[in-house]
Design an enzyme around this catalytic site. Structure first.
Site, PDB file in Angstrom:
ATOM      1  N   LYS A  35     -32.768  62.234 -18.126  1.00  0.00           N
ATOM      2  CA  LYS A  35     -32.312  61.976 -19.171  1.00  0.00           C
ATOM      3  C   LYS A  35     -32.858  63.261 -20.178  1.00  0.00           C
ATOM      4  CE  LYS A  35     -30.953  57.438 -18.353  1.00  0.00           C
ATOM      5  NZ  LYS A  35     -32.197  56.491 -18.555  1.00  0.00           N
TER       6      LYS A  35
HETATM    7  N1  GLU Z   1     -31.052  50.386 -13.860  1.00  0.00           N
HETATM    8  C1  GLU Z   1     -31.575  51.334 -12.698  1.00  0.00           C
HETATM    9  C2  GLU Z   1     -31.533  52.782 -13.442  1.00  0.00           C
HETATM   10  O1  GLU Z   1     -30.634  52.832 -14.265  1.00  0.00           O
HETATM   11  C3  GLU Z   1     -30.509  51.525 -11.266  1.00  0.00           C
HETATM   12  C4  GLU Z   1     -30.716  50.439 -10.748  1.00  0.00           C
HETATM   13  C5  GLU Z   1     -30.218  50.057  -9.720  1.00  0.00           C
HETATM   14  O2  GLU Z   1     -28.857  50.734  -9.476  1.00  0.00           O
HETATM   15  O3  GLU Z   1     -30.334  49.167  -8.743  1.00  0.00           O
HETATM   16  O4  GLU Z   1     -32.053  54.027 -12.154  1.00  0.00           O
END
Ligand code: GLU
Length: 314
Positions: free
Chosen positions: A247
């Site tokens: 990001k």
């Molecule tokens: N929230 C995590 C991320 O944005 C991804 C988690 C998952 O896909 O298990 O990297």
């Protein structure tokens, strides 16, 4: 009877959606749609310091712009609310209670300095927790403990749909890991298992930066009496500098690309070409890719996004 596929995309709203997020979102969506399954959008806003509601809104708008849709999610609801982790904390506490009742949870009072001092030599198992607090008798005053899981000995094995057989001795590699931080925030490892388990997710397609976490998660599924999904860990996208897209690379955010005149079809076609679904790069509407979807042609070497890959799209 074969279970209907239930897959999900579970982004953390900690920044603008970039090309790397679009890559996993598109592949997860194509997996579900090509199997006639149910797509779930879950917002992983667990960390209050890093998550912002405006990023959730932007993410939803970016996904729609790409042509991706979902059957359950924060904006459309569904049978397993809430679809935002921030609202699901009581469920994580319940899971901790169940693990604790079976003697799998202990408080950890280690400071950062203690953790660093007790870590084995750099390079070898450096993320492994030595287990100081498993047997700690004194309770330091004025310190809030983290909670750790007592990891049983033994090898966790599973068959990844992309990577093939995976095996890890969690107690050797990571040791007793944190399930709730000392500031009270539940760990991703716990939350993701509780969520995917309770939401009946049976296919998790995500970036292979999470491959190492998967054995820990499978362990938690078993300890909580939940059924682990099938896992498919896809390679990440890297920039020309050799770093994975993140990001922080603003110029590859979907918002920036869109501003430069890049269309959703340019992005979808590019990503499908990188995934081996198209022989040549060409614009594609997301829905047109459903019939072309396969994981079999995914490259095994790192996928590089060149700085000028979108220079001629605008
Ligand atoms: N929230 C995590 C991320 O944005 C991804 C988690 C998952 O896909 O298990 O990297």
């Amino acid at each position: 009877m074969i279970n209907k596929v239930r897959g999900r995309f579970a982004p953390s709203p900690t920044g603008e959606m970039h090309l790397g997020n679009a890559w996993t979102a598109l592949l997860a969506w194509l997996y579900v749609r090509s199997n006639g399954g149910t797509m779930v959008l879950r917002i992983e806003d667990l960390d209050p310091d890093r998550s912002r509601p405006e990023y959730t809104e932007a993410l939803i708008a970016d996904m729609k712009w790409l042509g991706l849709d979902w059957d359950e999610g924060p904006d459309v609801g569904g049978p397993y609310p809430s679809y935002c982790q921030d609202q699901r904390r009581p469920l994580y506490e319940e899971a901790l209670g169940a693990l604790s009742a079976r003697g799998f949870i202990y408080p950890c009072y280690c400071t950062r300095a203690e953790l660093a001092a007790s870590a084995p030599h750099a390079g070898e198992n450096s993320q492994r927790y030595g287990g100081n607090c498993r047997t700690r008798r004194d309770v330091p005053l004025n310190r809030h403990p983290a909670l750790r899981l007592t990891v049983p000995d033994g090898i966790v094995e599973y068959n990844d749909l992309v990577r093939g057989p995976v095996a890890q001795d969690v107690s050797e590699v990571v040791g007793d890991f944190v399930v709730r931080r000392s500031d009270g925030v539940h760990a991703y490892q716990l939350a993701v298992v509780v969520d995917d388990g309770l939401m009946q997710i049976n296919n998790v397609l995500r970036g292979d930066d999470l491959l190492d976490s998967t054995p820990r998660q499978i362990l938690l599924y078993h300890l909580l009496g939940l059924t682990p999904p099938d896992f498919a860990h896809v390679p990440l996208l890297f920039g020309q500098d050799g770093h994975r897209l993140s990001k922080r690379q603003r110029d590859l955010s979907l918002a920036a690309l869109r501003q430069h005149g890049v269309r959703a079809e340019d992005i979808n076609g590019y990503l499908a070409w990188k995934a081996g679904m198209l022989d040549q790069r060409r614009p594609m509407v997301a829905a047109e890719l459903i019939r072309l979807f396969t994981l079999e042609k995914l490259p095994t070497s790192p996928i590089i996004v060149k700085d000028d890959d979108f220079a001629n799209c605008g």
